[in-house]
Design a protein around this motif. Sequence first.
Motif, PDB file in Angstrom:
ATOM      1  N   ASP A 403     -46.114  -5.929  -2.245  1.00 32.63           N
ATOM      2  CA  ASP A 403     -45.676  -5.007  -0.879  1.00 32.63           C
ATOM      3  C   ASP A 403     -46.761  -4.531   0.089  1.00 32.63           C
ATOM      4  O   ASP A 403     -47.728  -5.221  -0.058  1.00 32.63           O
ATOM      5  N   GLU A 404     -46.431  -4.260   0.976  1.00 28.14           N
ATOM      6  CA  GLU A 404     -46.990  -3.766   2.291  1.00 28.14           C
ATOM      7  C   GLU A 404     -48.448  -3.108   1.672  1.00 28.14           C
ATOM      8  O   GLU A 404     -49.307  -3.500   2.471  1.00 28.14           O
ATOM      9  N   ASP A 405     -48.459  -2.160   0.979  1.00 26.46           N
ATOM     10  CA  ASP A 405     -49.815  -1.542   0.466  1.00 26.46           C
ATOM     11  C   ASP A 405     -50.766  -2.625  -0.425  1.00 26.46           C
ATOM     12  O   ASP A 405     -51.483  -1.977  -0.743  1.00 26.46           O
ATOM     13  N   GLY A 406     -50.161  -3.688  -0.781  1.00 28.35           N
ATOM     14  CA  GLY A 406     -51.042  -4.650  -1.633  1.00 28.35           C
ATOM     15  C   GLY A 406     -50.619  -4.638  -2.897  1.00 28.35           C
ATOM     16  O   GLY A 406     -51.297  -5.375  -3.944  1.00 28.35           O
ATOM     17  N   THR A 407     -49.563  -3.682  -3.290  1.00 25.64           N
ATOM     18  CA  THR A 407     -49.277  -3.571  -4.741  1.00 25.64           C
ATOM     19  C   THR A 407     -48.276  -4.869  -4.957  1.00 25.64           C
ATOM     20  O   THR A 407     -47.458  -5.091  -4.458  1.00 25.64           O
TER      21      THR A 407
END
Length: 682
Positions: A403-407
């Motif tokens: 995901d965009e947050d690195g998750t």
Amino acid sequence: MQTPGAEAQNPFFAVSDLPYQLPPFERIETAHYRPAFERGMTDQLAEVEAIATNAEPPTFENTVVALERSGQILQRVSAVFFNQASSDADEEIQEIQGEVSPKLAAHSDAIHLDKRLFARISALVEDGAGDLDAESRRLLERYHLDFVRAGAGLTDEQQSRLRAINEELSALQTAFQNKLLADTNATAVVVDDAAELDGLAADAVTAAAETARERGLDGKYVITLGLPSGQPVLTSLTNRGLRERIHRASVSRGAHGDHNDTLQTAARIATLRAERAALFGHPDHATYVLEDRTAKTPAAVHDMLGKLTPAAVANAHAEAARLQESIGDEFELQAWDWAHYSDRVRRATYSIDAAELRPYFELERVLRDGVFHAAGRLYGLSFTERPDLVAYHPDARVFEVFDEDGTGIGLFIGDFFTRDSKRGGAWMNSFVEQSALMGTKPVVVNNLNIVKPPAGEPALLTFDEVNTMFHEFGHALHGLFSSVTYPTFSGTSVYRDFVEFPSQVNEMWAVWPSVLENYAVHHSTGEPLSQDVVQRLLDSQIWGEGFATTEYLAATLLDLAWHEIAPGTVVEDPLAFEAAALSQAGVALESVPPRYRTSYFAHIFSGGYSAGYYSYIWSEVLDADTVEWFKENGGLERANGDHFRRELLSRGGSIDSMEAFRNFRGRDPQIEPLLVRRGLAR
């Protein structure tokens, strides 16, 4: 008998310790499947017995949630095995499939026909579901409906007959799949002289030679067959005799009267399905199936198809006239001429040459700078290839999705190339389904059938193959974005006539200007596809819709004909039945064969689309309306992607499919955008 220690070594008996519980393919051997299936079924039946005999009053937790948690070994082995049976089968895999499929049907019946379980679930429904949250309430209702539709409320005599029908159907569906794969391989067209391949791109000729060499036919060329009636090579081949050979080979698959003949298998499947529907009080299989779809009734489907068929056939006749004009008086247009001369007309009208476009559609570039790029722009995703993670075949590649947050949200496996051990077509499977209850994140796979180039050569795609790659990735996104509690509702676990909708929406990004210009680059010169060509490509998409819609509708109406037969009907001559059905439906055009004929209609006779092939165009109504929404709201924007993901893609089957659509769109779907798209508006 298993060797000592084999049970401990069986990789299906424990949860995988690999990232995202990716199956440990390096350790999985064919010998593991039979014991894993046996152990999986035995363990689940013991778990179910404990639920059914629980002395405590039924609760949602001790009955429904307990059922959701049951059968983990069986789920793990089934996910891996049935993907392999479709994508990399050999004789032993097919033998195991033939053995295990009837057992699995009987196993499912043993659970769903258990009157004790049904009584516990019914008691919970009668109690009004208490203070359950919306998803839990829906799960309870889904279980109750599934048990009813599986026959839990039938008499003992009816249940006995139902078990026998289900077991025979399971064996027949497996037989259909295996016979079709064998006959498709056997019917591949062998070409002796390279001169006959005039018009075929150089890389395609090389690939045909490589396929021949792999089959021990050095010096010859082999044209393998894709699943639909129409074969891509017919577009470019100039040799009319070879085009006819390929077409006749394609439409005769499974109908040779030999041990791989599928016609009687198909007819028997249809007869048994009609008999099963009668047990549930329905006049035919289509009525039984559609009761649990968004369409609800065959009449609703026929009503929608009736709005499309006359205009589609009229367009096909008009296109045929233009093709005959291009041919002149030399010969009369036949089915094997259509693609070739349609491409000629397209080139003359729009200056678009399908063969000349292929160098701009190199697989790696389409994947990374097209499919992945669009997902990044719209949803904030990023993709990292994981060569350290091994898939089930050397051609299958593993990507971690962030995901965009690195998750990390899951794994995507791409298996793009055709091979003799893979069935035709393109599809998405799940190895691990997302579920908050089980603490799992998704692992999904896309299978395509692109001809593999010789080592060191680029894989160049047709535009149809580009579109298919975007389409299947739409299914993958549906699985990857799942955010539900219960595995029953995970990912693509929605109504069958809704499941194609998100994947069809994803096709729009293949031709979105900023996406297309990002991936449509000449593989050797680096030259981008010119804006002029791009515009002509977009303009040309309306050409051929008469043919495309008619061949699809013919297959759809054939599917319905097979599944609207009355109980007790025995079809002695399946080909005569097919001809009569097409004629009665008004789609019996000699030069436009159905996209699938009975003998190779795998979607309905060995897949999950019986009485449901209409789903593609039913879903396309939603798709076309959704595309209009994206265009009205700025297109490839994160806010749009987030809205689509939140209201629809993430919900899986946890809410009613049409409710999810209305939450996204703000209203019910309208058919007008589809009519315009397919050139059917009047």
